[in-house]
Write a protein that holds these residues in place. Structure first.
Motif, PDB file in Angstrom:
ATOM      1  N   SER A  85      -2.714  -1.435  -8.396  1.00 13.65           N
ATOM      2  CA  SER A  85      -3.514  -0.600  -7.507  1.00 13.65           C
ATOM      3  C   SER A  85      -3.927  -1.377  -6.251  1.00 13.65           C
ATOM      4  CB  SER A  85      -4.764  -0.097  -8.242  1.00 13.65           C
ATOM      5  OG  SER A  85      -5.550   0.715  -7.407  1.00 13.65           O
ATOM      6  N   ASN A  86      -4.328  -2.627  -6.424  1.00 11.52           N
ATOM      7  CA  ASN A  86      -4.711  -3.466  -5.283  1.00 11.52           C
ATOM      8  C   ASN A  86      -3.534  -3.659  -4.325  1.00 11.52           C
ATOM      9  OD1 ASN A  86      -7.340  -3.781  -6.191  1.00 11.52           O
ATOM     10  ND2 ASN A  86      -6.880  -5.682  -7.298  1.00 11.52           N
ATOM     11  N   GLN A  87      -2.340  -3.877  -4.900  1.00 14.46           N
ATOM     12  CA  GLN A  87      -1.156  -4.081  -4.069  1.00 14.46           C
ATOM     13  C   GLN A  87      -0.824  -2.826  -3.267  1.00 14.46           C
ATOM     14  OE1 GLN A  87       0.691  -6.579  -3.300  1.00 14.46           O
ATOM     15  NE2 GLN A  87       0.091  -8.167  -4.757  1.00 14.46           N
ATOM     16  N   VAL A  88      -0.913  -1.664  -3.922  1.00 16.73           N
ATOM     17  CA  VAL A  88      -0.519  -0.411  -3.270  1.00 16.73           C
ATOM     18  C   VAL A  88      -1.483  -0.027  -2.153  1.00 16.73           C
ATOM     19  CG1 VAL A  88      -0.225   2.087  -3.613  1.00 16.73           C
ATOM     20  CG2 VAL A  88       0.729   0.478  -5.277  1.00 16.73           C
ATOM     21  N   PHE A  89      -2.774  -0.179  -2.387  1.00 11.27           N
ATOM     22  CA  PHE A  89      -3.764   0.379  -1.457  1.00 11.27           C
ATOM     23  C   PHE A  89      -4.385  -0.655  -0.503  1.00 11.27           C
ATOM     24  CE2 PHE A  89      -3.752   3.269  -5.151  1.00 11.27           C
ATOM     25  CZ  PHE A  89      -3.292   4.408  -4.490  1.00 11.27           C
ATOM     26  N   THR A  90      -3.965  -1.915  -0.626  1.00 11.32           N
ATOM     27  CA  THR A  90      -4.430  -2.926   0.323  1.00 11.32           C
ATOM     28  C   THR A  90      -3.442  -3.006   1.478  1.00 11.32           C
ATOM     29  OG1 THR A  90      -5.455  -4.226  -1.433  1.00 11.32           O
ATOM     30  CG2 THR A  90      -5.021  -5.358   0.659  1.00 11.32           C
ATOM     31  N   PRO A  91      -3.859  -2.734   2.706  1.00 12.96           N
ATOM     32  CA  PRO A  91      -2.941  -2.752   3.851  1.00 12.96           C
ATOM     33  C   PRO A  91      -2.320  -4.134   4.040  1.00 12.96           C
ATOM     34  CG  PRO A  91      -5.039  -1.716   4.431  1.00 12.96           C
ATOM     35  CD  PRO A  91      -5.239  -2.364   3.097  1.00 12.96           C
ATOM     36  N   SER A  92      -1.109  -4.142   4.558  1.00 19.42           N
ATOM     37  CA  SER A  92      -0.417  -5.398   4.824  1.00 19.42           C
ATOM     38  C   SER A  92      -1.029  -6.105   6.017  1.00 19.42           C
ATOM     39  CB  SER A  92       1.062  -5.137   5.091  1.00 19.42           C
ATOM     40  OG  SER A  92       1.705  -6.304   5.545  1.00 19.42           O
ATOM     41  N   LEU A  93      -1.186  -7.415   5.930  1.00 23.24           N
ATOM     42  CA  LEU A  93      -1.709  -8.208   7.039  1.00 23.24           C
ATOM     43  C   LEU A  93      -0.701  -8.310   8.174  1.00 23.24           C
ATOM     44  CD1 LEU A  93      -3.338 -11.165   5.049  1.00 23.24           C
ATOM     45  CD2 LEU A  93      -4.517  -9.237   6.141  1.00 23.24           C
ATOM     46  N   PHE A  94       0.584  -8.052   7.860  1.00 23.67           N
ATOM     47  CA  PHE A  94       1.635  -8.266   8.847  1.00 23.67           C
ATOM     48  C   PHE A  94       2.088  -6.968   9.516  1.00 23.67           C
ATOM     49  CE2 PHE A  94       1.867 -11.496   5.553  1.00 23.67           C
ATOM     50  CZ  PHE A  94       1.808 -12.654   6.306  1.00 23.67           C
ATOM     51  N   GLY A  95       1.558  -5.830   9.060  1.00 21.96           N
ATOM     52  CA  GLY A  95       1.939  -4.554   9.645  1.00 21.96           C
ATOM     53  C   GLY A  95       3.326  -4.116   9.207  1.00 21.96           C
ATOM     54  N   GLY A  96       3.705  -2.907   9.600  1.00 21.47           N
ATOM     55  CA  GLY A  96       5.030  -2.399   9.273  1.00 21.47           C
ATOM     56  C   GLY A  96       5.100  -1.836   7.863  1.00 21.47           C
ATOM     57  N   PRO A  97       6.261  -1.309   7.478  1.00 22.77           N
ATOM     58  CA  PRO A  97       6.425  -0.724   6.138  1.00 22.77           C
ATOM     59  C   PRO A  97       6.345  -1.780   5.044  1.00 22.77           C
ATOM     60  CG  PRO A  97       8.541  -0.876   7.244  1.00 22.77           C
ATOM     61  CD  PRO A  97       7.502  -1.239   8.266  1.00 22.77           C
ATOM     62  N   ARG A  98       5.940  -1.350   3.836  1.00 22.42           N
ATOM     63  CA  ARG A  98       5.853  -2.255   2.681  1.00 22.42           C
ATOM     64  C   ARG A  98       6.552  -1.614   1.500  1.00 22.42           C
ATOM     65  NH1 ARG A  98       0.877  -2.436   0.546  1.00 22.42           N
ATOM     66  NH2 ARG A  98       1.089  -4.536  -0.287  1.00 22.42           N
ATOM     67  N   PRO A 205      -0.924   4.486   1.527  1.00 27.68           N
ATOM     68  CA  PRO A 205      -1.045   4.138   2.954  1.00 27.68           C
ATOM     69  C   PRO A 205       0.299   4.348   3.651  1.00 27.68           C
ATOM     70  CG  PRO A 205      -2.079   2.455   1.588  1.00 27.68           C
ATOM     71  CD  PRO A 205      -1.372   3.374   0.659  1.00 27.68           C
ATOM     72  N   GLU A 206       0.260   4.697   4.915  1.00 31.79           N
ATOM     73  CA  GLU A 206       1.484   4.995   5.661  1.00 31.79           C
ATOM     74  C   GLU A 206       2.452   3.813   5.611  1.00 31.79           C
ATOM     75  OE1 GLU A 206       2.862   6.407  10.149  1.00 31.79           O
ATOM     76  OE2 GLU A 206       0.743   6.129   9.661  1.00 31.79           O
ATOM     77  N   GLY A 207       3.704   4.107   5.311  1.00 31.81           N
ATOM     78  CA  GLY A 207       4.744   3.070   5.261  1.00 31.81           C
ATOM     79  C   GLY A 207       4.858   2.355   3.938  1.00 31.81           C
ATOM     80  N   THR A 208       3.986   2.652   2.959  1.00 38.58           N
ATOM     81  CA  THR A 208       4.038   1.987   1.647  1.00 38.58           C
ATOM     82  C   THR A 208       4.946   2.767   0.702  1.00 38.58           C
ATOM     83  OG1 THR A 208       1.813   1.059   1.870  1.00 38.58           O
ATOM     84  CG2 THR A 208       2.696   1.256  -0.367  1.00 38.58           C
ATOM     85  N   VAL A 209       5.875   2.062   0.065  1.00 37.52           N
ATOM     86  CA  VAL A 209       6.815   2.653  -0.889  1.00 37.52           C
ATOM     87  C   VAL A 209       6.655   1.930  -2.219  1.00 37.52           C
ATOM     88  CG1 VAL A 209       9.244   3.097  -1.422  1.00 37.52           C
ATOM     89  CG2 VAL A 209       8.453   3.243   0.943  1.00 37.52           C
ATOM     90  N   LEU A 210       6.497   2.694  -3.287  1.00 40.44           N
ATOM     91  CA  LEU A 210       6.356   2.129  -4.634  1.00 40.44           C
ATOM     92  C   LEU A 210       7.579   2.502  -5.458  1.00 40.44           C
ATOM     93  CD1 LEU A 210       4.765   0.737  -6.914  1.00 40.44           C
ATOM     94  CD2 LEU A 210       3.574   2.914  -7.296  1.00 40.44           C
ATOM     95  N   ILE A 211       8.245   1.483  -6.013  1.00 41.58           N
ATOM     96  CA  ILE A 211       9.457   1.694  -6.812  1.00 41.58           C
ATOM     97  C   ILE A 211       9.236   1.125  -8.213  1.00 41.58           C
ATOM     98  CG2 ILE A 211      11.928   1.235  -7.030  1.00 41.58           C
ATOM     99  CD1 ILE A 211      12.005   0.778  -3.993  1.00 41.58           C
TER     100      ILE A 211
END
Length: 480
Positions: A85-98, A205-211
């Motif tokens: 959950s932390n990984q999915v909903f914590t925004p990336s520090l580097f920006g862009g898709p995750r 969050p926008e650009g986040t993909v969970l597989i």
């Protein structure tokens, strides 16, 4: 100038506001990442195909420059729902898709999958691959909702698996569990399905993909249905023959020709046919053998039948070796156990029947050989050293044969031939013929009867019991 030809920004006395504005203008001019078809995926089935498909998805969402920072891979065998959950909903520090990949998790598996998962763990342990056994055992713990304290209570936890695991294999599972605990691997509590269900149903969050990737799934589970509702479920299966222990021919040809084309190699129809005859259902093993073959031919572009024969392993030999030896020995109990193991290793009943038929055809030829070519030399109690000397003399006196045949026993290596002849000596020709007739009958029933289509394993068990029936006093080698 193309984006990939631009020089990196260098600070040259510009004010921070000017520099920030230049960065914004540069970002605006770059091509935005493609909009994903979905932000949530579940891939299951053949692990090799799953990894291929995941790699394709990651390439779609992330450029090479973002993989190091924006691709997160979590071990699904020891999944912590809160950490996910932390990984999915914590925004990336580097920006862009995750992209977040939960690799080979058993959270979508149910009781119906426990047998196959346990079987893989046992098989890996027996083959000496302890790392794979530990990983698969962790998946079994998840699917069976087992925790550390269950394992510490001895073998009682194996009863929770019910009939999913044979009693003889439970001892192996206990050994794996002990090694699992000794390595300090623990699972103190089951994965929180409520947290996972909340993650799956949430807007990312926008650009986040969970597989998610999984070895097996139970389509009745709530989590599976949640992914099906909010994302995409992709089954990655090797296309197999309807009857037989091999891949579908078109699927096989496509995989082989595609791999060889990428390596700049060609293969003729005869060599491709030989390769197919040696292959089974294991895609990972096929790819491994292809890479070995590509390395073997080196700079040469054309792969020949001789190359395949010398380098490409026969997948079927390992499956049937123990079973055939047990059947030839006449040990019914061991033969039935080997039959069960061979079926569990995904061999088709018709392929097993074909292997048994091939072996008894060789035994008939071996018995004929005892009374023809080897009649002046063979003795019932001949030891192996004496047999080697005999075969040197026999082969030197025989004219060379053109081509090769599976029934050309003199072309066999000495020790396997010695064992084959000793077994053939024990079985009267009348019984060998009766066995071949029984094999033919089972073959017809498998292909044309309701029992054959619904319970071919029962027909194989009955056949093995017939083969292993005692024959009474065996005839001496002086007569057939």
């Amino acid at each position: 100038m193309a984006p990939d030809q631009r020089k990196p920004f260098r600070y040259s006395g510009a004010s921070p506001i000017q520099l920030f504005g230049a960065i914004l203008m540069r970002k605006a001019s770059q091509k935005p990442p493609p909009e994903p078809e979905s932000h949530l995926y579940l891939l299951f089935g053949d692990e090799f195909l799953v990894k291929e498909r995941v790699s394709t998805l990651v390439d779609t969402f992330l450029g090479p420059e973002l993989r190091a920072t924006n691709l997160v891979v979590l071990d699904g065998a020891h999944l912590d729902a809160s950490a996910l959950s932390n990984q999915v909903f914590t925004p990336s520090l580097f920006g862009g898709p995750r992209v977040i990949v939960v690799d080979q998790t058993a959270i979508f598996a149910g009781k119906s999958n426990q047998s196959s998962i346990a079987g893989k763990a046992i098989q890996s342990w027996k083959s000496g691959d302890r790392k794979a056994a530990m990983r698969t055992f962790a998946q079994l713990m998840t699917s069976a909702d087992l925790i550390q304290t269950d394992l510490e209570q001895g073998s009682e936890w194996t009863q929770q698996l019910g009939e999913a695991v044979e009693s003889g294999d439970r001892d192996v599972l206990v050994l794996i569990a002990q090694a699992y605990l000794e390595q300090g691997q623990t699972r103190s509590s089951v994965s929180s399905e409520s947290v996972l269900d909340e993650i799956i149903a949430s807007r990312f969050p926008e650009g986040t993909v969970l597989i998610f990737t999984a070895p097996a799934v139970d389509t009745r589970k709530k989590l599976y249905k949640a992914v099906e509702k909010h994302g995409r479920v992709l089954a990655c299966a090797v296309k197999e023959q309807k009857y037989g222990a091999a891949m579908d021919r078109a699927f096989f040809d496509d995989r082989v020709l595609s791999t060889l084309e990428k390596a700049g190699k060609n293969i003729g129809s005869a060599a491709l046919e030989k390769m197919y005859s040696r292959s089974g259902k294991e895609l990972r093993k096929l790819q491994s053998e292809l890479q070995k073959l590509i390395a073997y031919v080196g700079e040469r572009r054309e792969i020949t039948s001789k190359d395949v024969e010398e380098i490409f392993a026969d997948f079927h030999e390992a499956f049937f070796f123990d079973l055939i030896n047990a059947v030839r020995s006449g040990d019914a109990v061991k033969s039935l156990q080997m039959l069960h193991d061979t079926l569990r290793d995904s061999s088709h009943p018709l392929a097993i029947l074909g292997a048994i038929a091939s072996e008894f055809r060789k035994l008939i030829v071996a018995r004929e050989t005892l009374f023809t070519v080897l009649r002046p030399y063979w003795k019932s109690r001949m030891n192996y050293q004496a047999f080697v000397k005999v075969m040197q003399e026999v082969r030197s006196s025989q004219p060379p044969k053109k081509g090769k045949s599976k029934l050309d026993l003199l072309a066999m290596k000495d020790y396997p031939l010695y064992l084959l002849l000793k077994d053939a000596e024990k079985i009267p020709l009348e019984k060998l013929v009766a066995i071949m007739e029984a094999i033919l009958e089972v073959d017809i029933m498998m292909k044309s009867s309701r029992l054959g289509s619904q319970a071919p394993e029962a027909l194989l068990q009955e056949l093995i019991l017939k083969i292993c029936e005692p024959t009474g006093r065996h005839p001496r080698a002086t007569g057939r």
